[in-house]
Design an enzyme around this catalytic site. Structure first.
Site, PDB file in Angstrom:
ATOM      1  N   GLY A 261       0.843  -1.186   0.000  1.00  0.00           N
ATOM      2  CA  GLY A 261       0.000   0.000   0.000  1.00  0.00           C
ATOM      3  C   GLY A 261       0.879   1.237   0.000  1.00  0.00           C
ATOM      4  O   GLY A 261       1.842   1.318   0.781  1.00  0.00           O
TER       5      GLY A 261
ATOM      6  N   ASP B 194      -1.102   4.124  -6.545  1.00  0.00           N
ATOM      7  CA  ASP B 194       0.294   3.972  -6.146  1.00  0.00           C
ATOM      8  C   ASP B 194       1.158   5.101  -6.685  1.00  0.00           C
ATOM      9  O   ASP B 194       2.234   5.364  -6.168  1.00  0.00           O
ATOM     10  CB  ASP B 194       0.823   2.625  -6.640  1.00  0.00           C
ATOM     11  CG  ASP B 194       0.220   1.484  -5.848  1.00  0.00           C
ATOM     12  OD1 ASP B 194       0.846   1.056  -4.863  1.00  0.00           O
ATOM     13  OD2 ASP B 194      -0.887   1.039  -6.188  1.00  0.00           O
TER      14      ASP B 194
END
Length: 356
Positions: free
Chosen positions: A56, A250
């Site tokens: 993450g 991302d």
């Protein structure tokens, strides 16, 4: 997890610094096992990042900063020149696509001249800032989605009884973002406001971060949710079963292209076709002004075994090959809005028929 005293939903941090080491929840064994790892070497952290024990974008930013803190302590002032910098680069290169990892490394590395304790203090500051940023993303994103709900054709307007149905992909909650979340942080705020009806969570192949991790988090929140296979996401949209697609990122390129977990781009295409808002939630640290477009982002190509087997069991014929990109690029013209802790970016609001 619900607090017995206040009855609010509370979560720990998926990554933290405790007793001179990095403490993180091993996400490879969830949801059936909650295993905490204590990592006190750079090698151990690089391995944890590479095998997705920690993942993450915001959590990787924190991991990158803590990696430099580990390097500074391992090498010390008596170590060879450039050893800390070399170790820091290994951490930054453990996964190349998410900009937050190298960003966290660079933040902590900039304090190396002031000593190991200054590096650790900077890493802890990165952690605190990511927590604060994600909470702000949650509030701003919930406000935006409720505004979109109020202005859609046939809506009852700002009706406090009207609730949203959300489709999401991969995992974007506290497991990915330290203790709150980006896209799932928005979901959490909507749930707390009583404005969430249901979440449809893509299983997210090949490692099932949606089924394993997002399902784990939604269950902990007490949210009504359904797991759908990735290929069913566009059908959910075509059948008007959701009001918005909500994903994380991302990396966001300067032109608004969004790099996210593989399978995001097809959802954006389907959302555009169905006229459903496609909203990205990410902290400002994920916006990479130094990268012009998504085409300039290195896309991580992972081990084919992740596609050809699962949980140690082969799922394809012996000798089969696989193409296993971890991320895809959603062009800016398919994105309704990007919500950060500081602003709402609308790369191409006309793409999904949503007024700017």
């Amino acid at each position: 997890m619900r607090c017995a005293r206040c009855q609010t939903v509370c979560v720990p941090r998926c990554i933290d610094w405790r007793d001179d080491a990095v403490l993180l929840l091993d996400q490879t064994v969830l949801p059936h096992q909650e295993r905490w790892l204590r990592i006190d070497t750079v090698d151990g952290l690089v391995d944890a990042i590479a095998r997705l024990a920690v993942r993450g974008a915001p959590a990787l930013g924190v991991a990158g900063a803590f990696g430099v803190a580990l390097a500074a302590r391992e090498v010390g002032r008596a170590g060879p020149a450039g050893a800390v910098e070399a170790a820091a680069r290994r951490v930054a290169e453990a996964r190349p696509t998410a900009v937050n990892l190298s960003w966290g490394v660079d933040r902590a590395l900039a304090r190396l001249g002031a000593g190991a304790e200054a590096v650790l203090a900077e890493a802890r500051a990165v952690l605190a800032e990511e927590v604060s940023r994600c909470r702000a993303v949650g509030e701003r994103g919930a406000d935006l989605l409720l505004d979109l709900l109020a202005t859609r054709p046939g809506s009852a307007g700002d009706d406090p009884g009207e609730r949203l149905r959300i489709l999401t992909h991969c995992n974007t909650g506290w497991l990915a973002c330290v203790e709150w979340g980006t896209a799932l942080g928005v979901v959490r705020v909507l749930h707390e406001r009583g404005r969430l009806a249901r979440v449809y969570a893509d299983e997210t192949r090949p490692l099932l971060q949606g089924a394993r991790l997002t399902g784990y988090e939604l269950a902990g929140m007490g949210v009504d949710y359904r797991i759908v296979v990735d290929s069913a996401g566009p059908t959910v949209l075509a059948n008007r079963m959701v009001d918005a697609v909500l994903v994380g990122a991302d990396r966001v390129a300067a032109n608004g292209d969004v790099v996210n977990k593989i399978g995001t781009y097809p959802l954006a295409l389907a959302a555009g076709r169905a006229g459903v808002p496609f909203v990205v939630a990410a902290p400002e640290s994920t916006v990479d002004a130094g990268t012009a477009t998504g085409a300039d982002v290195p896309i991580e190509d992972r081990d084919p075994a992740e596609v050809l087997s699962f949980a140690g069991t082969a799922t394809a014929p012996d000798g089969a090959g696989a193409y296993n990109p971890a991320f895809d690029v959603t062009p800016a013209d398919l994105v309704t809005a990007i919500v950060t802790d500081l602003r709402v970016i609308r790369p191409a609001p006309a793409a999904t028929g949503v007024a700017p």
